[in-house]
Enzyme design. Structure first.
Site, PDB file in Angstrom:
ATOM      1  N   ASP A  21      43.755  36.018  49.085  1.00  0.00           N
ATOM      2  CA  ASP A  21      43.945  35.919  47.630  1.00  0.00           C
ATOM      3  C   ASP A  21      42.674  35.609  46.828  1.00  0.00           C
ATOM      4  O   ASP A  21      42.754  35.381  45.629  1.00  0.00           O
ATOM      5  CB  ASP A  21      45.030  34.874  47.261  1.00  0.00           C
ATOM      6  CG  ASP A  21      46.426  35.452  47.391  1.00  0.00           C
ATOM      7  OD1 ASP A  21      46.541  36.701  47.452  1.00  0.00           O
ATOM      8  OD2 ASP A  21      47.393  34.677  47.427  1.00  0.00           O
ATOM      9  N   LYS A  24      39.499  40.080  47.696  1.00  0.00           N
ATOM     10  CA  LYS A  24      38.772  41.064  48.506  1.00  0.00           C
ATOM     11  C   LYS A  24      39.207  42.495  48.194  1.00  0.00           C
ATOM     12  O   LYS A  24      38.372  43.375  48.022  1.00  0.00           O
ATOM     13  CB  LYS A  24      39.014  40.789  50.009  1.00  0.00           C
ATOM     14  CG  LYS A  24      38.536  39.445  50.476  1.00  0.00           C
ATOM     15  CD  LYS A  24      38.863  39.201  51.949  1.00  0.00           C
ATOM     16  CE  LYS A  24      40.345  39.094  52.230  1.00  0.00           C
ATOM     17  NZ  LYS A  24      40.994  37.905  51.640  1.00  0.00           N
ATOM     18  N   THR A  25      40.512  42.690  48.128  1.00  0.00           N
ATOM     19  CA  THR A  25      41.019  44.051  47.919  1.00  0.00           C
ATOM     20  C   THR A  25      40.743  44.520  46.496  1.00  0.00           C
ATOM     21  O   THR A  25      40.353  45.677  46.271  1.00  0.00           O
ATOM     22  CB  THR A  25      42.520  44.108  48.277  1.00  0.00           C
ATOM     23  OG1 THR A  25      42.670  43.639  49.619  1.00  0.00           O
ATOM     24  CG2 THR A  25      43.075  45.511  48.161  1.00  0.00           C
ATOM     25  N   HIS A  84      44.464  37.338  57.596  1.00  0.00           N
ATOM     26  CA  HIS A  84      43.475  36.569  58.352  1.00  0.00           C
ATOM     27  C   HIS A  84      43.460  36.990  59.825  1.00  0.00           C
ATOM     28  O   HIS A  84      42.392  37.140  60.419  1.00  0.00           O
ATOM     29  CB  HIS A  84      43.806  35.082  58.213  1.00  0.00           C
ATOM     30  CG  HIS A  84      42.928  34.199  59.013  1.00  0.00           C
ATOM     31  ND1 HIS A  84      41.564  34.111  58.784  1.00  0.00           N
ATOM     32  CD2 HIS A  84      43.196  33.372  60.057  1.00  0.00           C
ATOM     33  CE1 HIS A  84      41.050  33.249  59.657  1.00  0.00           C
ATOM     34  NE2 HIS A  84      42.008  32.799  60.429  1.00  0.00           N
TER      35      HIS A  84
HETATM   36  P1  GDP Z   1      42.728  39.370  48.761  1.00  0.00           P
HETATM   37  O1  GDP Z   1      43.913  38.743  49.460  1.00  0.00           O
HETATM   38  O2  GDP Z   1      41.493  38.575  49.012  1.00  0.00           O
HETATM   39  O3  GDP Z   1      42.567  40.816  49.072  1.00  0.00           O
HETATM   40  O4  GDP Z   1      43.007  39.230  47.160  1.00  0.00           O
HETATM   41  P2  GDP Z   1      43.557  40.306  46.134  1.00  0.00           P
HETATM   42  O5  GDP Z   1      42.517  41.316  45.806  1.00  0.00           O
HETATM   43  O6  GDP Z   1      44.869  40.810  46.609  1.00  0.00           O
HETATM   44  O7  GDP Z   1      43.742  39.406  44.847  1.00  0.00           O
HETATM   45  C1  GDP Z   1      44.584  38.265  44.852  1.00  0.00           C
HETATM   46  C2  GDP Z   1      44.995  37.916  43.432  1.00  0.00           C
HETATM   47  O8  GDP Z   1      43.864  37.523  42.660  1.00  0.00           O
HETATM   48  C3  GDP Z   1      45.637  39.067  42.678  1.00  0.00           C
HETATM   49  O9  GDP Z   1      46.697  38.582  41.907  1.00  0.00           O
HETATM   50  C4  GDP Z   1      44.507  39.588  41.823  1.00  0.00           C
HETATM   51  O10 GDP Z   1      44.949  40.217  40.643  1.00  0.00           O
HETATM   52  C5  GDP Z   1      43.744  38.317  41.514  1.00  0.00           C
HETATM   53  N1  GDP Z   1      42.334  38.595  41.253  1.00  0.00           N
HETATM   54  C6  GDP Z   1      41.540  39.344  42.043  1.00  0.00           C
HETATM   55  N2  GDP Z   1      40.299  39.431  41.508  1.00  0.00           N
HETATM   56  C7  GDP Z   1      40.327  38.719  40.363  1.00  0.00           C
HETATM   57  C8  GDP Z   1      39.351  38.427  39.352  1.00  0.00           C
HETATM   58  O11 GDP Z   1      38.201  38.851  39.425  1.00  0.00           O
HETATM   59  N3  GDP Z   1      39.763  37.659  38.317  1.00  0.00           N
HETATM   60  C9  GDP Z   1      41.005  37.172  38.202  1.00  0.00           C
HETATM   61  N4  GDP Z   1      41.278  36.447  37.147  1.00  0.00           N
HETATM   62  N5  GDP Z   1      41.957  37.423  39.124  1.00  0.00           N
HETATM   63  C10 GDP Z   1      41.623  38.188  40.179  1.00  0.00           C
HETATM   64 MG    MG Z   2      43.623  42.004  50.417  1.00  0.00          MG
END
Ligand code: GDP
Ligand code: MG
Length: 394
Positions: A21, A24-25, A84
């Site tokens: 969260d 990354k994606t 993870h």
């Molecule tokens: P991952 O699990 O690392 O791949 O995370 P995700 O890309 O799925 O993002 C997790 C959450 O964080 C989602 O609800 C995204 O919309 C939010 N998010 C991701 N990048 C940003 C950002 O740059 N700013 C904000 N405010 N929220 C973000």
């Molecule tokens: Mg992801």
């Protein structure tokens, strides 16, 4: 006449890592969006990356998404993983062979357990260069973000990454994806940092040539041909090579490459990542087989003992149902070779299905090995573990 194969920019493998969260994606999608606008990539939306297809790598199933794009100077293959467990398995098996990683840390949350674990894994498997994306900077408070940056630099220093020198770029994957110019520029700054901080891997120029043999064919009137993917270095027609067979009587045969092709097209030189066929002068058909290695003469010494990080598959993944103890003697699949080996667990004593452990291995015969090399462990025809060589034991 056959058209010669043309190479453009150097190719690097990179990937996003970091706590769930932290973005990354979203960041991966944003990178493809920014580069598609520059005309050097194709936009891959979040949903297509997040639905990462399942892949079997060294017999272990992981969810992994691959996107590719170019900057002005390089071609990148970029991997992103949803969970993870996918990171642990992918990194321990060395499946992605990352030349560099983008560590994504949320500026709102700072270092979390998976952030630290991915940095440790990266170190253990030989990822030497990390660039930090302090993500969600759009929503973060400046002073708090400063503190997170210090904390990340400390974490990297603690793992030998020279945290003071590591580029840390404040980004917002989400806002860049929405087309916000300020945050689009931040993604470009991140890509510039990756371009300049992650060096072109040595395999492209200076590393000694090495190719694991996948297949051996006889071409009537021409001789013996071996095929495989070049692991490192470059090879040209006329180069001398050594075929390392590790049979007791015939450890190495030196010969000359008299022909070189890729997908049926002749090439002048081949390099890491290329799938090639090498015609070997005067090589008897029976002196080389799958599992052997073709290498620059004297560049690699086959060895039997090494330490490794090993992931033991859980029963649910098709692995063992019972633990492994010292004295366990499975088959090791190393490059294209298949060789028996003894496992010593040392102080750990017992490894349960699902565990990641450090082990010492003694192979039944000598195999060319190096730090960072991935392998699979099999028993009765199924994969029960996978690992990466951590050190060679003299
Ligand atoms: P991952 O699990 O690392 O791949 O995370 P995700 O890309 O799925 O993002 C997790 C959450 O964080 C989602 O609800 C995204 O919309 C939010 N998010 C991701 N990048 C940003 C950002 O740059 N700013 C904000 N405010 N929220 C973000
Ligand atoms: Mg992801």
């Amino acid at each position: 006449p056959k058209t010669a194969y043309v190479r453009t920019k150097p190719h690097l493998n990179i990937g996003t890592m970091g706590h769930v969260d932290h973005g990354k994606t979203t960041l991966t999608a944003a990178i493809t969006k920014v580069l598609s606008e520059r005309g050097t990539g194709t936009f891959v939306p979040f949903d297509r990356i997040d639905r990462a297809p399942e892949e079997a790598l060294r017999g272990i199933t992981i969810n992994i998404a691959h996107v590719e794009y170019e900057t002005d100077t390089r071609h990148y293959a970029h991997v992103d993983m949803p969970g993870h467990a996918d990171y642990v398995k992918n990194m321990v098996t060395g499946a992605a062979q990352l030349d560099g990683a983008i560590l994504v840390v949320s500026a709102l949350d700072g270092i979390m357990p998976q952030t630290a674990e991915h940095v440790l894994l990266a170190r253990q498997v030989g990822v030497d260069h990390i660039v930090v994306a302090l993500n969600k900077a759009d929503a973060g408070d400046e002073e708090l973000t400063d503190l997170v940056e210090l904390e990340v630099r400390d974490l990297l220093s603690a793992h030998g990454y020279g945290g003071d020198a590591v580029p840390v770029v404040r980004v917002s994957g989400l806002r860049a994806l929405e087309g916000d110019p300020r945050w689009t520029a931040a993604i470009e700054a991140l890509l510039d940092a990756v371009d300049t901080y992650v060096p072109i891997p040595e395999r492209y120029a200076d590393a000694p040539f090495l190719m694991p043999v996948e297949n051996v064919l006889t071409i009537t009137g021409r001789g013996t041909v071996v095929t495989g993917a070049v692991e490192r270095g470059t090879i040209r027609v006329g180069d001398r090579v050594e075929v390392l067979g590790a049979t007791v009587t015939l450890k190495a045969v030196e010969t000359v490459v008299t022909g070189l092709e890729t997908f049926g097209k002749p090439m002048e030189s081949a390099e890491a990542g290329d799938n090639v066929a090498l015609l070997l002068r005067g090589m008897p058909r029976e002196a080389v087989r799958r599992g052997h290695v073709v290498a620059a003469p004297g560049s690699t010494t086959p060895t039997r003992r090494f330490t490794a990080q090993v992931y033991v598959l859980s029963a649910r993944e098709g692995g063992r149902t019972t633990p492994v103890t010292s004295g366990y003697r499975p088959q090791f699949y190393i490059r294209t070779a298949d060789v028996v080996g003894d496992i010593d667990l040392g102080e750990t004593a017992v490894a349960r299905p699902g565990d990641t452990v450090t082990v010492t291995v003694e192979l039944g015969r000598e195999v060319p090995l190096e730090v960072g090399l991935g392998f699979a462990i099999r028993e009765g025809g199924r994969t029960v573990g996978a690992g990466t060589v951590a050190s060679i034991v003299a």
